[in-house]
Write an enzyme that holds these catalytic residues in place. Sequence first.
Site, PDB file in Angstrom:
ATOM      1  CG  ASP A 100     -10.441  -7.813   2.208  1.00  0.00           C
ATOM      2  OD1 ASP A 100     -11.147  -6.968   1.633  1.00  0.00           O
ATOM      3  OD2 ASP A 100     -10.403  -9.016   1.873  1.00  0.00           O
ATOM      4  CD1 TRP A 128      -3.171   8.038  -7.171  1.00  0.00           C
ATOM      5  CD2 TRP A 128      -5.304   7.864  -6.508  1.00  0.00           C
ATOM      6  NE1 TRP A 128      -3.962   7.867  -8.291  1.00  0.00           N
ATOM      7  CE2 TRP A 128      -5.259   7.753  -7.916  1.00  0.00           C
ATOM      8  CE3 TRP A 128      -6.538   7.774  -5.863  1.00  0.00           C
ATOM      9  CZ2 TRP A 128      -6.419   7.576  -8.695  1.00  0.00           C
ATOM     10  CZ3 TRP A 128      -7.689   7.584  -6.625  1.00  0.00           C
ATOM     11  CH2 TRP A 128      -7.634   7.493  -8.025  1.00  0.00           C
ATOM     12  CE  LYS A 139      -8.226   1.177 -10.675  1.00  0.00           C
ATOM     13  NZ  LYS A 139      -6.775   1.189 -10.856  1.00  0.00           N
TER      14      LYS A 139
HETATM   15  C1  LIG Z   1      -3.957   0.312  -8.727  1.00  0.00           C
HETATM   16  S1  LIG Z   1      -3.459  -0.101  -7.114  1.00  0.00           S
HETATM   17  C2  LIG Z   1      -3.576   1.450  -6.305  1.00  0.00           C
HETATM   18  C3  LIG Z   1      -2.474   2.416  -6.653  1.00  0.00           C
HETATM   19  C4  LIG Z   1      -2.437   3.602  -5.730  1.00  0.00           C
HETATM   20  N1  LIG Z   1      -3.598   4.457  -5.896  1.00  0.00           N
HETATM   21  C5  LIG Z   1      -1.218   4.455  -5.955  1.00  0.00           C
HETATM   22  O1  LIG Z   1      -1.361   5.573  -6.416  1.00  0.00           O
HETATM   23  O2  LIG Z   1      -0.116   4.006  -5.638  1.00  0.00           O
HETATM   24  C6  LIG Z   1      -4.882  -0.928  -6.502  1.00  0.00           C
HETATM   25  C7  LIG Z   1      -4.771  -1.363  -5.070  1.00  0.00           C
HETATM   26  O3  LIG Z   1      -6.048  -1.863  -4.626  1.00  0.00           O
HETATM   27  C8  LIG Z   1      -5.765  -2.751  -3.558  1.00  0.00           C
HETATM   28  N2  LIG Z   1      -6.928  -3.592  -3.218  1.00  0.00           N
HETATM   29  C9  LIG Z   1      -7.553  -4.486  -4.018  1.00  0.00           C
HETATM   30  N3  LIG Z   1      -8.521  -5.122  -3.353  1.00  0.00           N
HETATM   31  C10 LIG Z   1      -8.521  -4.616  -2.087  1.00  0.00           C
HETATM   32  C11 LIG Z   1      -9.292  -4.890  -0.920  1.00  0.00           C
HETATM   33  N4  LIG Z   1     -10.253  -5.820  -0.925  1.00  0.00           N
HETATM   34  N5  LIG Z   1      -9.027  -4.190   0.218  1.00  0.00           N
HETATM   35  C12 LIG Z   1      -8.044  -3.266   0.216  1.00  0.00           C
HETATM   36  N6  LIG Z   1      -7.271  -2.960  -0.856  1.00  0.00           N
HETATM   37  C13 LIG Z   1      -7.502  -3.634  -1.997  1.00  0.00           C
HETATM   38  C14 LIG Z   1      -4.613  -3.571  -4.102  1.00  0.00           C
HETATM   39  O4  LIG Z   1      -3.915  -4.217  -3.069  1.00  0.00           O
HETATM   40  C15 LIG Z   1      -3.778  -2.504  -4.834  1.00  0.00           C
HETATM   41  O5  LIG Z   1      -2.696  -2.084  -4.056  1.00  0.00           O
END
Ligand SMILES: C[S@@+](CC[C@H](N)C(=O)[O-])C[C@H]1O[C@@H](n2cnc3c(N)ncnc32)[C@H](O)[C@@H]1O
Length: 208
Positions: free
Chosen positions: A98, A64, A163
Amino acid sequence: MKKKRSLSSKIWLYEHFKDPYVKKSHRNNLRSRAWFKLHSINIKYNLFKKGMNVIDLGSYPGSWSQYVIQSIGDTGTVISCDINVMDVIPGVHFIQGDVFSIKFMNNLMKIINDKNIDVVISDMSPKITGISCIDIPSSFLLFQSALKIALKILSHNGDFLVKVFQGEGWEELLKILYKNFSVVKICKPHASRSRSREVFVLAKYFKK
Ligand SMILES: C[S@@+](CC[C@H](N)C(=O)[O-])C[C@H]1O[C@@H](n2cnc3c(N)ncnc32)[C@H](O)[C@@H]1O
């Protein structure tokens, strides 16, 4: 010793490598097939313009962010954030952290400084267990956290794309969006697998 894969992970791998979006993303040097989801939403709703300032929450591995930096050009800014470390994308500012932590929020606010933020996008996803009574509430928490950030930093008339996994109680989350934004659309891009509960909610024109 060689590790044995479970049947479900074998099926996942088979589907993954057969997937046309995975093949296209490899051919085009894109970091993930998620690129195509954002592309189809942007084609329809024209989210990104040259010179915009955009926050990308849950950015790893980075497709993204690749999409956004290409769309806004070098007069704009992309600030990308993830709990995982993301490899450098030229022109993209990355914060590892986070979204639930205060330290992360402080870092983000410091980097935003007094910039007007035009768009906040969140593709954040919990680690999927396949158990819906765990995955759906976890997705709601990420949604709420992204929304809290968007409400704090978006400029007047700014847009928010997030999302979320559809499930019991998600209408309550939508109500907050209807109250704070002039237009709310639910999107299920073609690249989003039909068996997945994920949808993208686009909230346009923040009523700051
Ligand atoms: C589906 S992936 C995103 C893909 C990204 N949009 C791309 O196009 O490459 C979801 C991401 O949300 C992140 N995520 C989940 N919980 C999170 C949190 N509490 N803080 C930051 N990032 C988080 C995960 O580490 C993961 O890399």
